[in-house]
Design a protein around this motif. Structure first.
Motif, PDB file in Angstrom:
ATOM      1  N   MET A  81       8.210  -9.726   9.237  1.00  8.56           N
ATOM      2  CA  MET A  81       7.720 -10.227   7.954  1.00  8.56           C
ATOM      3  C   MET A  81       8.022  -9.164   6.915  1.00  8.56           C
ATOM      4  SD  MET A  81       3.694  -9.526   7.716  1.00  8.56           S
ATOM      5  CE  MET A  81       3.892  -9.926   5.998  1.00  8.56           C
ATOM      6  N   SER A  82       7.934  -9.554   5.653  1.00  9.61           N
ATOM      7  CA  SER A  82       8.252  -8.602   4.589  1.00  9.61           C
ATOM      8  C   SER A  82       7.107  -8.511   3.584  1.00  9.61           C
ATOM      9  CB  SER A  82       9.518  -9.043   3.858  1.00  9.61           C
ATOM     10  OG  SER A  82      10.587  -9.056   4.766  1.00  9.61           O
ATOM     11  N   PRO A  83       6.720  -7.282   3.202  1.00  8.89           N
ATOM     12  CA  PRO A  83       7.207  -6.014   3.735  1.00  8.89           C
ATOM     13  C   PRO A  83       6.823  -5.865   5.212  1.00  8.89           C
ATOM     14  CG  PRO A  83       5.857  -5.691   1.742  1.00  8.89           C
ATOM     15  CD  PRO A  83       5.697  -7.096   2.160  1.00  8.89           C
ATOM     16  N   PHE A 120       1.459 -16.639 -11.824  1.00  4.00           N
ATOM     17  CA  PHE A 120       2.875 -16.892 -11.532  1.00  4.00           C
ATOM     18  C   PHE A 120       3.406 -15.782 -10.637  1.00  4.00           C
ATOM     19  CE2 PHE A 120       2.041 -19.284 -15.401  1.00  4.00           C
ATOM     20  CZ  PHE A 120       2.608 -20.517 -15.075  1.00  4.00           C
ATOM     21  N   LYS A 121       4.187 -16.195  -9.644  1.00  2.00           N
ATOM     22  CA  LYS A 121       4.686 -15.241  -8.654  1.00  2.00           C
ATOM     23  C   LYS A 121       6.148 -14.905  -8.912  1.00  2.00           C
ATOM     24  CE  LYS A 121       4.989 -13.415  -4.368  1.00  2.00           C
ATOM     25  NZ  LYS A 121       4.678 -14.199  -3.202  1.00  2.00           N
ATOM     26  N   HIS A 122       6.511 -13.654  -8.642  1.00  2.00           N
ATOM     27  CA  HIS A 122       7.896 -13.213  -8.831  1.00  2.00           C
ATOM     28  C   HIS A 122       8.347 -12.478  -7.592  1.00  2.00           C
ATOM     29  CE1 HIS A 122       5.825 -13.655 -12.632  1.00  2.00           C
ATOM     30  NE2 HIS A 122       6.969 -14.109 -13.104  1.00  2.00           N
ATOM     31  N   PHE A 123       9.400 -12.953  -6.965  1.00  2.00           N
ATOM     32  CA  PHE A 123       9.951 -12.290  -5.782  1.00  2.00           C
ATOM     33  C   PHE A 123      11.006 -11.302  -6.261  1.00  2.00           C
ATOM     34  CE2 PHE A 123       8.303 -16.250  -4.064  1.00  2.00           C
ATOM     35  CZ  PHE A 123       7.703 -15.848  -2.880  1.00  2.00           C
ATOM     36  N   MET A 124      10.732 -10.015  -6.059  1.00  2.00           N
ATOM     37  CA  MET A 124      11.723  -9.006  -6.446  1.00  2.00           C
ATOM     38  C   MET A 124      12.703  -8.777  -5.294  1.00  2.00           C
ATOM     39  SD  MET A 124       9.025  -6.552  -8.469  1.00  2.00           S
ATOM     40  CE  MET A 124      10.156  -5.487  -9.373  1.00  2.00           C
ATOM     41  N   ALA A 125      12.457  -9.429  -4.156  1.00  3.95           N
ATOM     42  CA  ALA A 125      13.356  -9.372  -2.993  1.00  3.95           C
ATOM     43  C   ALA A 125      13.935 -10.760  -2.725  1.00  3.95           C
ATOM     44  CB  ALA A 125      12.592  -8.865  -1.782  1.00  3.95           C
ATOM     45  N   TYR A 126      14.681 -10.871  -1.617  1.00  2.29           N
ATOM     46  CA  TYR A 126      15.359 -12.110  -1.209  1.00  2.29           C
ATOM     47  C   TYR A 126      16.523 -12.435  -2.150  1.00  2.29           C
ATOM     48  CZ  TYR A 126      10.945 -12.505   1.448  1.00  2.29           C
ATOM     49  OH  TYR A 126       9.860 -12.262   2.253  1.00  2.29           O
ATOM     50  N   LYS A 127      17.452 -11.448  -2.229  1.00  3.88           N
ATOM     51  CA  LYS A 127      18.672 -11.606  -3.037  1.00  3.88           C
ATOM     52  C   LYS A 127      19.475 -12.815  -2.553  1.00  3.88           C
ATOM     53  CE  LYS A 127      22.953  -8.914  -3.676  1.00  3.88           C
ATOM     54  NZ  LYS A 127      23.361  -8.847  -5.075  1.00  3.88           N
ATOM     55  N   THR A 155      -3.478 -12.902   3.980  1.00  6.64           N
ATOM     56  CA  THR A 155      -2.732 -12.903   5.251  1.00  6.64           C
ATOM     57  C   THR A 155      -1.235 -13.104   5.074  1.00  6.64           C
ATOM     58  OG1 THR A 155      -3.015 -15.284   5.530  1.00  6.64           O
ATOM     59  CG2 THR A 155      -4.662 -13.821   6.560  1.00  6.64           C
ATOM     60  N   ASP A 156      -0.811 -13.806   3.996  1.00  7.91           N
ATOM     61  CA  ASP A 156       0.595 -14.212   3.900  1.00  7.91           C
ATOM     62  C   ASP A 156       0.923 -15.142   5.065  1.00  7.91           C
ATOM     63  OD1 ASP A 156       3.131 -14.360   2.858  1.00  7.91           O
ATOM     64  OD2 ASP A 156       3.616 -12.246   3.138  1.00  7.91           O
ATOM     65  N   HIS A 157      -0.086 -15.891   5.530  1.00 10.21           N
ATOM     66  CA  HIS A 157       0.079 -16.796   6.676  1.00 10.21           C
ATOM     67  C   HIS A 157       1.349 -17.631   6.520  1.00 10.21           C
ATOM     68  CE1 HIS A 157      -1.633 -19.031  10.128  1.00 10.21           C
ATOM     69  NE2 HIS A 157      -0.985 -20.061   9.594  1.00 10.21           N
ATOM     70  N   VAL A 194       3.631 -10.114  -8.242  1.00 10.23           N
ATOM     71  CA  VAL A 194       4.963  -9.795  -7.697  1.00 10.23           C
ATOM     72  C   VAL A 194       4.924  -9.496  -6.202  1.00 10.23           C
ATOM     73  CG1 VAL A 194       6.000  -8.875  -9.821  1.00 10.23           C
ATOM     74  CG2 VAL A 194       4.761  -7.322  -8.303  1.00 10.23           C
ATOM     75  N   HIS A 195       5.975  -9.944  -5.532  1.00 12.54           N
ATOM     76  CA  HIS A 195       6.339  -9.428  -4.205  1.00 12.54           C
ATOM     77  C   HIS A 195       7.253  -8.264  -4.533  1.00 12.54           C
ATOM     78  CE1 HIS A 195       8.344  -9.976  -0.023  1.00 12.54           C
ATOM     79  NE2 HIS A 195       8.933  -8.946  -0.609  1.00 12.54           N
ATOM     80  N   ALA A 196       6.746  -7.057  -4.317  1.00 12.02           N
ATOM     81  CA  ALA A 196       7.458  -5.866  -4.752  1.00 12.02           C
ATOM     82  C   ALA A 196       8.324  -5.279  -3.633  1.00 12.02           C
ATOM     83  CB  ALA A 196       6.451  -4.831  -5.266  1.00 12.02           C
ATOM     84  N   VAL A 207       1.152  -8.405  -4.729  1.00  8.20           N
ATOM     85  CA  VAL A 207       0.784  -9.003  -3.439  1.00  8.20           C
ATOM     86  C   VAL A 207       1.193  -8.070  -2.300  1.00  8.20           C
ATOM     87  CG1 VAL A 207       1.147 -11.311  -4.444  1.00  8.20           C
ATOM     88  CG2 VAL A 207       2.905 -10.347  -2.949  1.00  8.20           C
ATOM     89  N   HIS A 208       0.647  -8.314  -1.168  1.00  7.55           N
ATOM     90  CA  HIS A 208       0.893  -7.577   0.087  1.00  7.55           C
ATOM     91  C   HIS A 208       1.380  -6.131  -0.095  1.00  7.55           C
ATOM     92  CE1 HIS A 208       4.993  -9.038  -0.480  1.00  7.55           C
ATOM     93  NE2 HIS A 208       4.831 -10.179   0.160  1.00  7.55           N
ATOM     94  N   VAL A 209       0.507  -5.301  -0.663  1.00 11.77           N
ATOM     95  CA  VAL A 209       0.782  -3.855  -0.764  1.00 11.77           C
ATOM     96  C   VAL A 209       0.730  -3.305   0.664  1.00 11.77           C
ATOM     97  CG1 VAL A 209      -0.075  -1.638  -1.639  1.00 11.77           C
ATOM     98  CG2 VAL A 209      -0.293  -3.724  -3.036  1.00 11.77           C
ATOM     99  N   PRO A 211      -5.997 -15.516  -0.682  1.00 15.49           N
ATOM    100  CA  PRO A 211      -5.201 -15.749  -1.896  1.00 15.49           C
ATOM    101  C   PRO A 211      -3.698 -15.717  -1.663  1.00 15.49           C
ATOM    102  CG  PRO A 211      -5.986 -13.482  -1.875  1.00 15.49           C
ATOM    103  CD  PRO A 211      -6.524 -14.125  -0.616  1.00 15.49           C
ATOM    104  N   HIS A 212      -3.268 -15.694  -0.399  1.00 11.64           N
ATOM    105  CA  HIS A 212      -1.817 -15.605  -0.136  1.00 11.64           C
ATOM    106  C   HIS A 212      -1.485 -16.276   1.192  1.00 11.64           C
ATOM    107  CE1 HIS A 212       1.993 -12.853  -0.404  1.00 11.64           C
ATOM    108  NE2 HIS A 212       2.274 -13.993   0.214  1.00 11.64           N
ATOM    109  N   THR A 213      -1.090 -17.545   1.126  1.00 10.05           N
ATOM    110  CA  THR A 213      -0.631 -18.253   2.332  1.00 10.05           C
ATOM    111  C   THR A 213       0.630 -19.043   1.997  1.00 10.05           C
ATOM    112  OG1 THR A 213      -1.843 -20.302   1.879  1.00 10.05           O
ATOM    113  CG2 THR A 213      -3.031 -18.592   3.120  1.00 10.05           C
TER     114      THR A 213
HETATM  115 ZN    ZN Z   1       6.130 -11.795  -0.140  1.00 13.03          ZN
END
Ligand code: ZN
Ligand code: URP
Ligand code: ZN
Ligand code: ZN
Length: 480
Positions: A289-291, A150-157, A316-318, A183-185, A239-241, A59-61
């Motif tokens: 990679m992040s986190p 829907f995805k939300h990036f809380m990082a990548y200022k 995987t966040d491939h 969310v990408h937390a 995502v990606h805890v 569910p995450h590539t």
């Molecule tokens: Zn992410």
């Protein structure tokens, strides 16, 4: 297309395992029964001694992702082909609009890029900015295009990070539409601060990467997103805890009755942050990679979350960048493109460490690699279950067979493998996608463009329950 009969295997679903033959016809599972006679002209596959499981869902590539000034090596063809070789028959990738880019325009662009996919795919759409057109496009995406997350990036200022105002507006809109916010937390403000401070201390190599993104930075963002979702009364998927602190935040919220879901990456379950202190730049940067990978001990807590049921999916966040691309950050770790591969290895890594490690049963493995993602993103049991009428996406699993991972032999076009040299027991010997044998004992027959876009309907029941609860708890004014 000729029918395909898989004979003599043991079917494993998320709820039970049982002896059955499986007949695939016209891309669907036509029959699941103890003994099926092969129809005329059928191809027969002997699954004796092996398991027949629903194909993996990652569910995450990020295939063909333009990110940090470059584009990932794997496109939708090579990335999905690599997935098929490892037993993954569907990915959910991400449409990531640039700030101010209309969501629908970005969605169409990604749909075009993905037409070459060899396996089925779907998209989460990122909300990276806010105005009334975003509000409207979210509606179109849910109601007409089959997007339900829907995805939300809380990082990548200064790039794709969204602030609290955008989070709040988007979560509200997601609730209205019956879609899942994810969310990408990571607190992007803190990451930005710590990146500068780390470099000021003279740390410019990849070892600076985890120093700029400690677990507390992730935990703060996870807690904030969970709190916002609680106030808005919408479910949330993180995502990606990667850290014990984030996993704890999810467990606590669930214990309070909140609908919070967590995803874990195969890499975070087996690797630790010592990789960043390796003297070889290429090796350390290959893991950026992040986190980031966490100090020893965190992965144990992620396993516990999967076992206890407060973490739900594995992904995987491939997101593959080669050495030449990673070299952009040779003098400055903040310029190393973030991302690692894994779509081909995930299933075996989770089986080996999970099932062989005594942490998971085979049915739990199916839940965590396929069925739960299908349920959470509302495509179950079309995906994620070996049952009549479902898409014929299957994996034949040999629990005895072994494999050693290496960048030299991987299907992914990346030139690095975070699981390099790791030998696993439990591998996909055959993969069936839409009723076709696309991988057989090392022979990858992935077909460019054979994958289909999977529409995911908005959520019904879960949102109904939330609405009922909200109505019952609605405050009433005091009559004076
Ligand atoms: Zn992410
Ligand atoms: O480092 C990562 N994870 N790169 C891909 C983008 C994201 O944050 O998921
Ligand atoms: Zn509205
Ligand atoms: Zn990602």
């Amino acid at each position: 297309m000729k029918p395909l009969l898989i004979r003599g295997g043991t079917v494993i679903n998320a709820d039970r395992e049982f002896r059955a033959d499986v007949l695939c016809a016209d891309g669907r599972i036509a029959q699941v029964a103890p003994s099926i006679t092969a129809p005329a002209g059928a191809e027969v596959l002997d699954a004796g001694g092996r398991y027949v499981m629903p194909g993996g869902i990652d569910p995450h590539t990020h295939m063909q992702l333009p990110f940090m000034g470059t584009v990932t090596r794997d496109d939708f063809y090579s990335g999905t082909a690599a997935g098929l070789a490892g037993g993954t028959t569907m990915i959910i990738d991400f449409v990531i609009p640039d700030p101010k880019e209309p969501l629908m325009a970005a969605f169409r662009k990604w749909r075009g890029w993905a037409e070459k996919a060899a396996s089925d795919y779907s998209f989460h759409v990122a909300v990276t900015w806010w105005d009334q057109s975003v509000h409207a496009d979210m509606g179109l995406l849910v109601q007409e295009e089959g997007v339900n997350s829907f995805k939300h990036f809380m990082a990548y200022k200064n790039a794709i990070m969204c602030d609290d105002e955008t989070l709040v507006n988007s979560f509200r809109r997601a609730l209205e539409l019956g879609a899942m916010p994810t969310v990408h937390a990571e607190n992007g403000e803190l990451v930005f601060l710590l990146q500068g401070e780390t470099k000021n201390k003279g740390i410019t190599g990849p070892e600076g990467h985890p120093l700029s993104r400690p677990p507390a930075v992730e935990a703060e963002a996870a807690q904030r997103a969970i709190a916002i979702a609680d106030v808005i009364n919408v479910p949330i998927y993180i995502v990606h805890v990667s850290s014990a602190e984030s996993a704890d935040a999810i467990a606590r919220a669930r214990a309070r009755g909140q609908r919070v879901y967590g995803e874990v990456l195969a890499g975070h379950l087996v690797l630790d942050d010592s990789v960043y202190r390796d003297p070889r730049f290429e090796f350390a940067a290959g893991h950026v990679m992040s986190p980031p990978f966490r100090p020893k001990g965190h992965s144990q807590m992620l396993w516990r979350g999967l076992q206890a049921g407060y973490l739900h999916t594995t992904a995987t966040d491939h997101c593959t960048f080669c050495a030449e691309q990673k070299a952009a950050g040779r003098e400055d770790f903040t310029k190393i493109p973030n991302g690692c591969g894994g779509v081909e290895e995930r299933m075996s890594v989770i089986w080996h460490e999970g099932v062989n490690g005594g942490r998971l049963t085979p049915t739990e493995f199916v839940a965590l690699t396929s069925a739960n993602a299908a349920k959470l993103f509302n495509i179950y049991p079309r995906k994620g279950c070996v049952v009549e009428g479902a898409d014929a996406d299957l994996v034949l699993w040999d629990p005895q067979a072994t494999k050693t991972f290496s960048a030299k032999t991987q299907r992914s076009l990346g030139d690095f493998n975070v699981f390099e040299g790791r030998t696993v027991q439990g591998v996909a010997t055959h993969t069936v996608a839409a009723g076709k044998l696309v991988y057989a004992d090392g022979d990858l027959r992935a077909e460019r463009g054979a994958g289909k876009y999977v529409k995911r309907p908005a959520f019904g029941a879960q949102f109904d329950a939330l609405a009922r609860k909200a109505a019952l708890e609605a405050p009433i004014p005091v009559k004076r």
